[in-house]
Design an enzyme around this catalytic site. Structure first.
Site, mmCIF file in Angstrom:
data_model
loop_
_atom_site.group_PDB
_atom_site.id
_atom_site.type_symbol
_atom_site.label_atom_id
_atom_site.label_comp_id
_atom_site.label_asym_id
_atom_site.label_seq_id
_atom_site.Cartn_x
_atom_site.Cartn_y
_atom_site.Cartn_z
ATOM 1 C CE LYS A 103 54.030 37.630 52.625
ATOM 2 N NZ LYS A 103 53.437 36.945 53.781
ATOM 3 N N GLY A 214 63.455 34.571 66.505
ATOM 4 C CA GLY A 214 62.814 35.787 65.992
ATOM 5 C C GLY A 214 62.216 36.607 67.114
ATOM 6 N N GLY A 216 60.677 39.828 66.279
ATOM 7 C CA GLY A 216 59.959 40.914 65.586
ATOM 8 C C GLY A 216 58.532 40.955 66.096
ATOM 9 N N GLY A 219 57.453 36.986 66.750
ATOM 10 C CA GLY A 219 58.197 36.322 67.829
ATOM 11 C C GLY A 219 58.080 37.081 69.144
HETATM 12 N N1 GLU Z 1 52.123 38.782 56.546
HETATM 13 C C1 GLU Z 1 51.178 38.021 57.298
HETATM 14 C C2 GLU Z 1 51.206 36.573 56.859
HETATM 15 O O1 GLU Z 1 52.197 36.089 56.367
HETATM 16 C C3 GLU Z 1 49.792 38.642 57.337
HETATM 17 C C4 GLU Z 1 49.150 38.924 56.012
HETATM 18 C C5 GLU Z 1 47.889 39.761 56.095
HETATM 19 O O2 GLU Z 1 47.562 40.237 57.176
HETATM 20 O O3 GLU Z 1 47.260 39.931 55.066
HETATM 21 O O4 GLU Z 1 50.277 35.833 57.074
#
Ligand code: GLU
Length: 411
Positions: A103, A214, A216, A219
């Protein structure tokens, strides 16, 4: 505020009380493989130079390249990104896709930047991260406040630096630069497939009264999909406020209203309520789809719902989990409920690598199959293990990561 990484580790500990795992393996999972912190210098529109703090946490890659989004938020810090990266590793294992967990983030309120500043910041993140990411190494994507447009700047910057034109280094891109059909609604849609199975298992009505925190990408899409399937959204919020309308909110009209007004508060025919009221108003299903630490030891006793579906990452603290378990309120955990996003991201990555472009109907059919199968597996196992859905999903994810066998022990 609760430290999300501590919460994540406490969830891990709770799951490993249900099933024993090798101590060495658990030790390795107690910290990420790698944490990268960067300072991104930007010349702002007023000519001044500002430094922004950015992160990438590469938690575990036993099952495949690190995978996970990039969050832009003023409260983002290394502990949040570590927790989110850990959850990604488990989420990818739950969805059984060939990815590890990572992340990223930047501590910034992107709403205060001009478009020009936002683009420089996004390109700056990639410039500094380029040496440690790549289609076979680490594949970022959108998260809170990051969009397909931001992904297109990033993939362009990466290809300028490396000459790699596969576009597979970033997912969640616009279709024109190799994005997948269906990636936009994927998290909300995947959540719907999971919810629909659990709803039937629990004998909840075909038309439920639903509250969503939410509005976004996640949501907003979930609200639309649920309404299209005959459910009623009785209350919803965005980062500026919440509204209640007991006979159901017209989500398409609310979208238009938000476009014009920049917020959902004061939507005609609805009543403005507080965030606490939103979470504690009686409903059939409560869907947190915003940030972490929303359902806590403080408000879990007041929640009046039959089911919680976590479309946000980490919205429920372990203390709240205990209270909800005692109160017999099932929680569909984030690592299952919101896995649709990363699943379609992985389809995007696969299409880029193979030079293919799949039809939307094929993407949705593949997504549906994965979400439904994994939900059934977790539900049935939770009955065997006699525990909640979160602990079961953790156990299954841990088994899959452990069986990948690559635990990076330096002996
Ligand atoms: N941000 C999204 C999650 O928390 C998607 C991550 C992605 O597509 O790699 O799962």
């Amino acid at each position: 505020m609760n430290n999300p990484f501590q919460n994540a580790m406490s969830q891990l500990e709770r799951a490993t009380k249900i099933k024993k795992f090798d101590e060495k393996f658990l030790k390795i999972l107690s910290q990420p493989n790698r944490e990268i912190r960067i300072s991104i210098p930007i010349t702002m529109d007023n000519g001044k130079t500002e430094l922004f703090e950015g992160y990438r946490v590469q938690y575990n890659n036993a099952r495949g390249p690190y995978k996970g989004g990039i969050r832009y938020h003023q409260d983002t810090d290394i502990n949040e990104v570590k927790a989110l990266a850990f959850w990604m590793a488990l989420k990818c294992a739950v969805a059984n896709i060939p990815m590890g967990g990572g992340k990223g983030g930047i501590t910034v309120n992107p709403k205060l930047l001009s478009k020009n500043e936002l683009e420089k910041l996004s390109r700056g993140w990639i410039k500094l991260m380029a040496p440690v990411i790549g289609p076979k190494v680490d594949v970022p994507a959108p998260d809170v406040n990051t969009t397909p447009e931001i992904m297109s700047w990033m993939v362009d910057e990466y290809s300028k630096i490396t000459g790699d034109k596969t576009n597979a280094v970033i997912t969640g891109k616009p279709i024109a630069v190799g994005g997948s059909e269906g990636r936009g609604p994927a998290t909300g849609l995947g959540g719907f497939y999971v919810f629909d199975i659990i709803r039937q298992k629990l004998g909840l009505p075909e038309s439920c009264d639903i509250i969503i925190q939410g509005f976004g990408n996640v949501g907003g899409n979930a609200a639309e999909i649920l309404t299209d399937h005959g459910h009623k959204i009785i209350a919803i919020s965005d980062s500026k406020g919440a509204i209640l309308k007991e006979d159901g909110i017209d989500i398409k009209a609310l979208n238009e209203y938000k476009k014009t007004n920049g917020q959902i508060a004061n939507f005609p025919g609805s009543k403005n309520i507080t965030n606490e009221e939103l979470l504690t108003t009686p409903c059939d299903v409560l869907i947190p789809a915003a940030l972490e630490n929303q359902i806590t030891g403080k408000n879990a006793k007041e929640i009046k719902t039959q089911l919680i579906v976590e479309l946000a990452n980490g919205p429920t603290t372990p203390e709240a989990d205990d209270i909800l378990f005692e109160r017999n309120i099932p929680v569909v955990p984030d690592i299952l409920a919101n896995a649709g996003g990363v699943t379609v991201s992985t389809f995007e990555w696969e299409q880029n690598i193979k030079g293919e472009h799949w039809k939307e109907e094929d993407v949705f059919a593949k997504l549906k199959k994965i979400m439904e199968e994994e939900t059934e597996i977790i539900w049935n196992r939770s009955k065997e293990l006699n525990t909640d859905i979160r602990r079961t999903a953790f156990v299954i994810a841990l088994e899959r990561i452990e069986s990948a066998g690559l635990v990076h022990v330096i002996d």
